[in-house]
Motif scaffolding. Structure first.
Motif, PDB file in Angstrom:
ATOM      1  N   ILE A  14      40.386  34.274  31.812  1.00 54.70           N
ATOM      2  CA  ILE A  14      40.300  34.197  33.275  1.00 54.70           C
ATOM      3  C   ILE A  14      41.702  34.404  33.835  1.00 54.70           C
ATOM      4  N   ALA A  32      44.279  28.356  33.336  1.00 51.17           N
ATOM      5  CA  ALA A  32      44.541  29.794  33.264  1.00 51.17           C
ATOM      6  C   ALA A  32      46.044  30.025  33.127  1.00 51.17           C
ATOM      7  N   GLU A 163      30.389  31.495  36.677  1.00 55.34           N
ATOM      8  CA  GLU A 163      30.572  31.651  35.239  1.00 55.34           C
ATOM      9  C   GLU A 163      29.660  32.739  34.667  1.00 55.34           C
ATOM     10  N   ALA A 166      31.232  36.102  35.137  1.00 55.51           N
ATOM     11  CA  ALA A 166      32.348  36.262  34.200  1.00 55.51           C
ATOM     12  C   ALA A 166      31.834  36.567  32.800  1.00 55.51           C
ATOM     13  N   SER A 179      39.677  36.357  39.299  1.00 61.27           N
ATOM     14  CA  SER A 179      38.928  35.780  40.409  1.00 61.27           C
ATOM     15  C   SER A 179      39.853  34.926  41.269  1.00 61.27           C
ATOM     16  N   TRP A 185      38.959  29.037  37.390  1.00 55.37           N
ATOM     17  CA  TRP A 185      40.212  29.128  36.657  1.00 55.37           C
ATOM     18  C   TRP A 185      40.278  28.241  35.425  1.00 55.37           C
TER      19      TRP A 185
END
Length: 191
Positions: A14, A32, A163, A166, A179, A185
């Motif tokens: 991420i 992240a 999620e 992703a 994002s 994150w």
């Protein structure tokens, strides 16, 4: 700090997309490790990069959206001198210049139809970026495996809202997603 972007993204795929300074406090404590910063005025750019770097974050500057920052050689040299590790741009020449300055490069491509896809492929072929940021992320599953194979590593972006979005991007060949939704994150995505 690990300076290899690929290693960092393998650990946590991420990327924080930080628009302005309002999200800095959240970004500093996030799991992240990689961030793309945008909409930061030139006068605040270096202090923001220093703050994020001290927190162990790998900083990529979106040069197209930082007020006062030129995309010419001087602007790119400045980004390199700030301590940023990478540069993101839609522009072919900007990506080429950034590579010459030793920055990790990411070229943003917007895919709205087949004709923009073909133009994007041609631009990426000429600029040879290290990574491609594909927008919107929902386009990734629609591209053939052959189309995805001609690109450098893909970061899916744009409308990554949860999620599931992703995970879908990662399942369809992205090495990471970016994002601006800080709730994502800290999410641990299984690859």
């Amino acid at each position: 700090m690990i300076k290899n972007l690929g290693v960092l993204l393998a650990r946590h795929p991420i990327i924080m997309a930080i628009y302005g300074i309002e999200q800095l406090k959240t970004a500093l404590s996030s799991k992240a490790e990689v961030c793309i910063i945008a909409n930061i005025d030139l006068i605040k750019l270096q202090p923001v990069i220093e703050l994020l770097s001290k927190a162990g974050k790998y900083v990529i500057v979106n040069i197209d959206s930082c007020n006062g920052l030129s995309q010419d050689k001087g602007g790119i040299d400045y980004v390199a001198e700030t301590g940023a590790m990478g540069l993101l741009s839609t522009r072919l020449q900007t990506v080429q210049r950034a590579k010459k300055c030793g920055l990790v490069t990411m070229q943003k491509i917007f895919v709205t139809d087949r004709s923009t896809w073909l133009r994007s492929l041609k631009a990426v072929e000429q600029s040879e970026p290290d990574y491609v940021q594909l927008m919107p992320a929902q386009m990734l599953p629609l591209l053939s495996q052959a189309d995805r194979n001609v690109l450098p590593p893909i970061v899916a972006s744009g409308f990554v809202c949860n999620e599931e979005h992703a995970q879908t991007a990662l399942l369809h060949g992205a090495i990471a997603v970016s994002s601006s939704d800080s709730a994502l994150w800290d999410v641990n995505l299984l690859r």
